[in-house]
Design a protein around this motif. Structure first.
Motif, PDB file in Angstrom:
ATOM      1  N   ASP A 198       0.824  -1.211   0.000  1.00 34.37           N
ATOM      2  CA  ASP A 198       0.000   0.000   0.000  1.00 34.37           C
ATOM      3  C   ASP A 198       0.856   1.257   0.000  1.00 34.37           C
ATOM      4  O   ASP A 198       0.467   2.284  -0.558  1.00 34.37           O
ATOM      5  CB  ASP A 198      -0.913   0.009   1.234  1.00 34.37           C
ATOM      6  N   ASP A 199       2.013   1.159   0.637  1.00 34.31           N
ATOM      7  CA  ASP A 199       2.924   2.311   0.719  1.00 34.31           C
ATOM      8  C   ASP A 199       3.817   2.413  -0.508  1.00 34.31           C
ATOM      9  O   ASP A 199       4.684   3.290  -0.573  1.00 34.31           O
ATOM     10  CB  ASP A 199       3.782   2.194   1.989  1.00 34.31           C
ATOM     11  N   GLY A 200       3.659   1.482  -1.478  1.00 32.29           N
ATOM     12  CA  GLY A 200       4.480   1.517  -2.682  1.00 32.29           C
ATOM     13  C   GLY A 200       5.894   1.021  -2.472  1.00 32.29           C
ATOM     14  O   GLY A 200       6.760   1.224  -3.333  1.00 32.29           O
ATOM     15  N   GLN A 201       6.154   0.340  -1.344  1.00 34.84           N
ATOM     16  CA  GLN A 201       7.501  -0.159  -1.059  1.00 34.84           C
ATOM     17  C   GLN A 201       7.614  -1.604  -1.560  1.00 34.84           C
ATOM     18  O   GLN A 201       7.764  -2.554  -0.792  1.00 34.84           O
ATOM     19  CB  GLN A 201       7.796  -0.065   0.435  1.00 34.84           C
ATOM     20  N   TYR A 202       7.553  -1.740  -2.877  1.00 32.49           N
ATOM     21  CA  TYR A 202       7.509  -3.073  -3.484  1.00 32.49           C
ATOM     22  C   TYR A 202       8.795  -3.853  -3.272  1.00 32.49           C
ATOM     23  O   TYR A 202       8.772  -5.075  -3.164  1.00 32.49           O
ATOM     24  CB  TYR A 202       7.216  -2.939  -4.981  1.00 32.49           C
ATOM     25  N   ARG A 203       9.912  -3.153  -3.217  1.00 33.50           N
ATOM     26  CA  ARG A 203      11.186  -3.859  -3.038  1.00 33.50           C
ATOM     27  C   ARG A 203      11.262  -4.509  -1.663  1.00 33.50           C
ATOM     28  O   ARG A 203      11.866  -5.569  -1.486  1.00 33.50           O
ATOM     29  CB  ARG A 203      12.350  -2.892  -3.257  1.00 33.50           C
TER      30      ARG A 203
ATOM     31  N   ASP B  60       0.590 -11.458  -5.521  1.00 28.79           N
ATOM     32  CA  ASP B  60       1.055 -10.153  -5.046  1.00 28.79           C
ATOM     33  C   ASP B  60       2.547  -9.971  -5.319  1.00 28.79           C
ATOM     34  O   ASP B  60       3.002  -8.873  -5.672  1.00 28.79           O
ATOM     35  CB  ASP B  60       0.777 -10.014  -3.552  1.00 28.79           C
ATOM     36  N   ALA B  61       3.313 -11.064  -5.172  1.00 24.73           N
ATOM     37  CA  ALA B  61       4.748 -10.983  -5.462  1.00 24.73           C
ATOM     38  C   ALA B  61       4.984 -10.682  -6.943  1.00 24.73           C
ATOM     39  O   ALA B  61       5.878  -9.908  -7.295  1.00 24.73           O
ATOM     40  CB  ALA B  61       5.440 -12.291  -5.068  1.00 24.73           C
ATOM     41  N   ALA B  62       4.182 -11.301  -7.813  1.00 27.67           N
ATOM     42  CA  ALA B  62       4.304 -11.023  -9.249  1.00 27.67           C
ATOM     43  C   ALA B  62       3.979  -9.564  -9.538  1.00 27.67           C
ATOM     44  O   ALA B  62       4.633  -8.922 -10.386  1.00 27.67           O
ATOM     45  CB  ALA B  62       3.382 -11.944 -10.040  1.00 27.67           C
ATOM     46  N   GLN B  63       2.978  -9.002  -8.835  1.00 22.04           N
ATOM     47  CA  GLN B  63       2.673  -7.589  -9.008  1.00 22.04           C
ATOM     48  C   GLN B  63       3.850  -6.715  -8.589  1.00 22.04           C
ATOM     49  O   GLN B  63       4.151  -5.707  -9.240  1.00 22.04           O
ATOM     50  CB  GLN B  63       1.433  -7.218  -8.186  1.00 22.04           C
ATOM     51  N   CYS B  64       4.520  -7.104  -7.506  1.00 22.31           N
ATOM     52  CA  CYS B  64       5.719  -6.370  -7.082  1.00 22.31           C
ATOM     53  C   CYS B  64       6.785  -6.396  -8.179  1.00 22.31           C
ATOM     54  O   CYS B  64       7.421  -5.379  -8.468  1.00 22.31           O
ATOM     55  CB  CYS B  64       6.275  -6.962  -5.788  1.00 22.31           C
ATOM     56  N   LEU B  65       6.997  -7.560  -8.768  1.00 17.67           N
ATOM     57  CA  LEU B  65       7.995  -7.676  -9.830  1.00 17.67           C
ATOM     58  C   LEU B  65       7.641  -6.766 -11.005  1.00 17.67           C
ATOM     59  O   LEU B  65       8.521  -6.141 -11.605  1.00 17.67           O
ATOM     60  CB  LEU B  65       8.096  -9.127 -10.290  1.00 17.67           C
ATOM     61  N   GLU B  66       6.357  -6.696 -11.336  1.00 18.27           N
ATOM     62  CA  GLU B  66       5.925  -5.762 -12.390  1.00 18.27           C
ATOM     63  C   GLU B  66       6.295  -4.337 -12.030  1.00 18.27           C
ATOM     64  O   GLU B  66       6.856  -3.598 -12.847  1.00 18.27           O
ATOM     65  CB  GLU B  66       4.403  -5.859 -12.571  1.00 18.27           C
ATOM     66  N   GLN B  67       5.954  -3.943 -10.815  1.00 21.92           N
ATOM     67  CA  GLN B  67       6.203  -2.564 -10.388  1.00 21.92           C
ATOM     68  C   GLN B  67       7.692  -2.252 -10.324  1.00 21.92           C
ATOM     69  O   GLN B  67       8.104  -1.100 -10.502  1.00 21.92           O
ATOM     70  CB  GLN B  67       5.563  -2.322  -9.017  1.00 21.92           C
ATOM     71  N   LEU B  68       8.504  -3.263 -10.067  1.00 23.25           N
ATOM     72  CA  LEU B  68       9.947  -3.065  -9.974  1.00 23.25           C
ATOM     73  C   LEU B  68      10.630  -3.100 -11.340  1.00 23.25           C
ATOM     74  O   LEU B  68      11.856  -3.022 -11.423  1.00 23.25           O
ATOM     75  CB  LEU B  68      10.562  -4.133  -9.059  1.00 23.25           C
ATOM     76  N   GLY B  69       9.828  -3.238 -12.407  1.00 22.94           N
ATOM     77  CA  GLY B  69      10.405  -3.213 -13.748  1.00 22.94           C
ATOM     78  C   GLY B  69      11.145  -4.480 -14.110  1.00 22.94           C
ATOM     79  O   GLY B  69      12.170  -4.428 -14.802  1.00 22.94           O
TER      80      GLY B  69
END
Length: 508
Positions: free
Chosen positions: A379-384, A414-423
């Protein structure tokens, strides 16, 4: 004087005491309005009697004004200042990293090119400070932060004095301002200070980095000051023969007892240091102060790669008292309800070790807290930071309930979404492809909708990776199934239709 949870000026909530002196404290805090970490310095003029209290107030006001005049990336940014109850407060940028004293302690011996890189960066900061004109007057390793990208931030201009002929010296009481181990002879004697005073302190600091110890030590402050006044420093090559002759000579010039015999400015010191800077090579990892010279303006090293799973969440420190897990959970709920996500993240990250010790690493309480921590990070955008937590939760849940368990699948999604956001499209694509069969084998409407969403993400990732033919085939089949499930006028097939239309134009 203050306690965790106290709110300054109706806005800055104190969290952790990180520094304390006779007249003040420094806290990490949270800006409730902007939901960010800050540092807050508090001064208590009432701790000083009579005229000196008035002088402290004037000094504080001057500090706020002159510090705000200096614009340099190597200086901590001032956000706000004012008075609250009996306190004067100064709100500053929160700086992530390690202070130079700890950095030195962790690297023994300190590589001499690192010492040069530190001194060179400090010359740039001091040049900006001296141009105001201000004298720092308390330069020491504890007042310097090494950030993860290797750049330095100087923290404390709190004892700075404006170099003005009509300015009353702040040492009129006879008490020198500064730290004895880094104090120039003229400062120790209560004499006039200037840029040459900071050059001496920088010489002490450079000597310490090169040799491992300050040049003048003692059991009492008076004894240390006496050595500054009357004893010559030990040449660093007697302790570190690999240090270049010219670098040793520069340090000895900076430590001259007579200010007239020191380099004329930090610009001159900078020019003398430049030939010793590394001209090529690879930084030795994070917190390498040579990085800004080896790779000027390069991105932060830890912001360009995905972390592996970690056992303990990394979080900013919070209150050092024994944590109350139940109270922390209540605090997190309240903070999330108020939209203060950054503070909630830090409380969750800090409470997890205590909760694990109290209830057990695999207890339902700890598992719930870790789920909340990962969700709040997202939620805080801290995907890493969220990614290793989600991977760990997914692995543990799959080990307990099987790979097809809905909770395990959700963590992986959710982890896959993080990977997307991390480029990282290739890694995200592989994760979505591995997930898709599990969702397609389910019959619930929500699972079928999620399967369509996973296919949409796969199609978009194929586009991102340049495989337009595969993307077209995936999206065309997806459009057919989406129209069957939702009807042709639903927003979801409409979006797919627009993407296919654009893709057909590009292919044509």
């Amino acid at each position: 004087m203050s306690a965790p949870g106290r709110v300054i000026a109706g806005r800055y909530e104190l969290s952790t005491l990180i520094g304390q002196g006779g007249m003040g404290q420094v806290w990490t805090a949270y800006d409730q309005r902007l939901d960010r970490r800050v540092a807050v310095k508090l001064l208590r003029p009432d701790k000083v009697a009579g005229q000196e209290a008035d002088e402290l107030r004037r000094r504080f006001v001057r500090e706020c004004r002159v510090t705000a005049q200096v614009d340099h990336p190597g200086l901590v940014t001032v956000h706000d200042a004012g008075s609250a109850d009996d306190d004067l407060y100064l709100v500053m940028q929160y700086v992530d990293g390690s202070d130079l004293a700890d950095h030195l302690a962790e690297h023994d011996p300190y590589p001499w090119p690192w010492a040069v890189a530190v001194a060179t960066q400090l010359c740039g900061v001091l040049s900006a400070v001296h141009a105001v004109p201000i004298v720092h007057r308390d330069l020491k390793p504890r007042n310097v932060m090494v950030k993860p990208d290797g750049t330095l931030t100087v923290l404390d201009l709190g004892v700075a004095s404006v170099i003005d002929s009509d300015t009353t010296r702040l040492t009129h009481t006879g008490s020198p301002i500064g730290s004895p181990a880094y104090m120039a002879p003229e400062q120790a004697m209560g004499g006039a200070v200037g840029p040459y005073t900071d050059i001496y302190a920088l010489g002490v600091l450079l000597h310490e980095l090169l040799s491992g110890n300050v040049p003048f030590a003692g059991t009492t402050a008076l004894g240390v000051l006496h050595r500054h006044l009357y004893e010559p420093p030990l040449p660093v090559r007697q302790l570190r023969p690999e240090v270049p002759d010219a670098l040793e000579a520069l340090v000895l010039r900076m430590l001259a007892k007579d200010p007239q015999h020191r380099p004329a400015s930090t610009q001159e010191v900078y020019e003398a240091l430049v030939p010793f800077l590394p001209a090529h090579g690879t930084p030795l990892g994070p917190l390498d102060p040579t990085r800004p010279f080896l790779r000027p303006a390069a991105p932060w090293p830890d912001r360009a790669r995905t972390p592996a799973a970690q056992a303990v969440p990394a979080a900013a420190p919070v209150d050092q008292r024994k944590p109350d897990v139940a109270q922390a959970v209540d605090d997190v709920k309240r903070l999330l309800g108020e939209g203060r996500i950054t503070q909630a993240v830090d409380i969750l990250g800090a409470i997890l070790p205590a909760a694990a010790a109290q209830h057990g690493e695999h207890s339902p309480v700890v598992r719930t807290l870790r789920k909340q921590y990962a969700a709040t990070l997202m939620d805080d955008g801290q995907y890493r930071r969220a990614l290793p937590e989600l991977r760990r939760l997914a692995d543990e849940r799959a080990a307990e309930a099987g790979m097809a368990d809905p909770a395990a699948l959700q963590f992986r999604y959710d982890a896959a979404q993080c990977l997307e956001q991390l480029g990282e499209p290739a890694a995200a694509l592989a994760e979505y492809r591995a997930l898709l069969p599990y969702y397609e084998n389910q019959y619930a409407t929500t699972d079928r909708e999620l399967a369509l969403e996973v296919r949409r993400r796969i199609g978009h990732l194929l586009l991102a990776l340049g495989d337009r033919a595969a993307a077209h085939d995936m999206l065309r089949a997806l459009l057919y199934d989406a129209e069957r499930l939702h009807g042709p006028n639903h927003a979801f097939p409409g979006e797919i239709r627009r993407t296919l239309h654009w893709l057909g134009q590009v292919r044509g």
